[in-house]
Write a protein that holds these residues in place. Sequence first.
Motif, PDB file in Angstrom:
ATOM      1  N   ASN A  74      39.853  48.919  38.542  1.00 55.34           N
ATOM      2  CA  ASN A  74      39.143  50.164  38.878  1.00 55.34           C
ATOM      3  C   ASN A  74      39.406  51.280  37.872  1.00 55.34           C
ATOM      4  O   ASN A  74      38.983  52.416  38.067  1.00 55.34           O
ATOM      5  CB  ASN A  74      39.486  50.615  40.298  1.00 55.34           C
ATOM      6  CG  ASN A  74      40.938  51.058  40.425  1.00 55.34           C
ATOM      7  OD1 ASN A  74      41.726  50.865  39.486  1.00 55.34           O
ATOM      8  ND2 ASN A  74      41.291  51.644  41.553  1.00 55.34           N
TER       9      ASN A  74
ATOM     10  N   ILE B   2      46.358  51.256  36.460  1.00 59.76           N
ATOM     11  CA  ILE B   2      47.349  50.524  37.253  1.00 59.76           C
ATOM     12  C   ILE B   2      46.719  49.203  37.687  1.00 59.76           C
ATOM     13  O   ILE B   2      45.576  49.188  38.164  1.00 59.76           O
ATOM     14  CB  ILE B   2      47.741  51.355  38.495  1.00 59.76           C
ATOM     15  CG1 ILE B   2      48.440  52.649  38.064  1.00 59.76           C
ATOM     16  CG2 ILE B   2      48.623  50.553  39.440  1.00 59.76           C
ATOM     17  CD1 ILE B   2      48.757  53.589  39.212  1.00 59.76           C
TER      18      ILE B   2
ATOM     19  N   ASP C  28      42.137  52.942  36.858  1.00 58.21           N
ATOM     20  CA  ASP C  28      43.110  54.032  37.028  1.00 58.21           C
ATOM     21  C   ASP C  28      44.381  53.785  36.213  1.00 58.21           C
ATOM     22  O   ASP C  28      45.360  54.517  36.336  1.00 58.21           O
ATOM     23  CB  ASP C  28      43.448  54.243  38.511  1.00 58.21           C
ATOM     24  CG  ASP C  28      44.104  53.032  39.138  1.00 58.21           C
ATOM     25  OD1 ASP C  28      44.242  51.991  38.443  1.00 58.21           O
ATOM     26  OD2 ASP C  28      44.491  53.102  40.317  1.00 58.21           O
TER      27      ASP C  28
END
Length: 568
Positions: free
Chosen positions: A23, A27, A25
């Motif tokens: 996604n 992470i 981010d």
Amino acid sequence: MTMKWWQRSVFYQIYPRSFADQNGDGIGDFAGMAAKLDYLHRLGVDAIWLSPHFPSPFLDCGYDISDYTGVAPEYGTIEEFSHFLQQAHTRGIRVILDLVLNHTSDQHPWFRESRSSRDNPRRDWYIWRDGRDGGPPNNWAAIFGGSAWQLDPTTGQYYYHAFLPEQPDLNWRNPEVKAALWSVVRFWLDLGVDGFRLDAIATIFEHPELPDHTLAVSPDAIVDANELPWDDYWQLLHFQLHQPGLHELMQELRALVDSYPGDRVLIGEDEQVAFHGSGDDELHLVFNFPLMRTERLTPAHIRANQAQRLAELPPGAWPCNTLGNHDSPRVWSRYGDGTHDAALARLHLALLLTLKGTPVLYYGEEIGMANLELSDPGQLRDTTAIRRYRMLTEREGVAPQAAMGLVAASTRDRCRSPMQWNSTPNAGFCPPEAHPWLPVHPNHRLGVSVADQEGDPGSLLSFYRHLLGLRRATPALVSGDYQLLDPESEAYLAFTRRDPASGQTCLVLLNFTPAQLTPGIDPGALRGRLLFSSTGRPDHELTLHDLTLTPFEVLIAELLEAEPRTRN
Ligand code: GLC
Ligand code: CA
């Protein structure tokens, strides 16, 4: 005896934060991991050990859990977890979770309640004591440095923590604690996970009378107990590790796990073979950490390790070998010599896959990921490293740059950098414009990536795939006995693996030197069928008595026509 799946399997440890970020981010997450299952399937691993994926303030990178039955929101949802698990199972890959029994995060609701008042019903879920002479209850040190006791101003008492102050120890002598954690175990087993890697089991109980240790050192002088000389470590932690009750507890956990179908497995983060119990009533596997505890993996070290390890295992117990994990330097950097790293990485994998026992690999090892070199304290993510940096600069007056040099050379961040999928900015771990939680190693541009190695038959990744495939297809390498052939040589390792069930015997020869050599061994047969050679020998059949190994050669052969031995 038929082999269990966890004896035949090769495990692969994933550090969820660093594997694949879907996604954007910066992470890693479950969607990312699920998308890489085909990669793992092609690589040829049989099982995944997932480092903690639970909600956590991440002061110890997830080993500080604030909800045992949840999924860290940055990793995804429980549905995404289940999807990942199901997708792994579809590919024949099993998944074990990391179970942290010793401590929670200080943000866990249990601890928040426990610390709220002396008579809170959860007070006794943790270990609270009055201070002594205006200080902590005794002289115990935390493994991550400083006193093992933290004063909590709300109630004026100290709580015990084996690791960081933000990781309070659960009180395992309280039956409610045990019941709560056993229901956590059931929760994940009910969801279908294949077992657990048990974190830091030695620390579960403490001596109830809290006697002072006898090492002449103040807890404040300890930065990381793991760096002490071996004898000092044990003296320091004498009353905090391996206390009575532990084996009974592990047997109870085993019985719980055994009440589920499918041979769920327990792997202890410990090296003591006592955790095997009588062979089949406690933990299934414990790590052969002594194999890793050396500067260089020399034939002499490996031989001594195997001799001792295999002799001390109780009957019925099965070995488990590993060379790297999220707490230790990258195998490439640690055991390389700076000159022959690529050849040594191949040799070390061959060792792991041909020794007797279940091998556990660490993500990124298969492409030769190296230690990340950090230069800016702001990049540090491992709290123990941040604490060390502060201690050096604030207490010991070390200049910032020098302090950072020392910390960079020891931080666990070194081995936790993002997986290198390709050579684009951020290595395909996360989008190029994203900010990965730890920097990507710059060598992803220099061939250390999956995309660069994928189609290259001479790459380390291809070597891993090839050898994993060979192991799977070769019964003796999986289940055979280990028999050493040369007790002396400093240059090479020679052993056989003999499988009585299939009648197959394999000869393994590993040349640890940059020189050609002729091992003087008698493998018990004159000829062998070549199964693998890292130098790509043309011959299919080998004459074994005068075999010459090329520099750093890995050679695996199946023995033909075992010679009847005559005694005289
Ligand atoms: C284990 C983990 C390590 C963690 C510690 C405390 O040793 O492998 O990463 O910091 O336990 O939970
Ligand atoms: Ca993400």
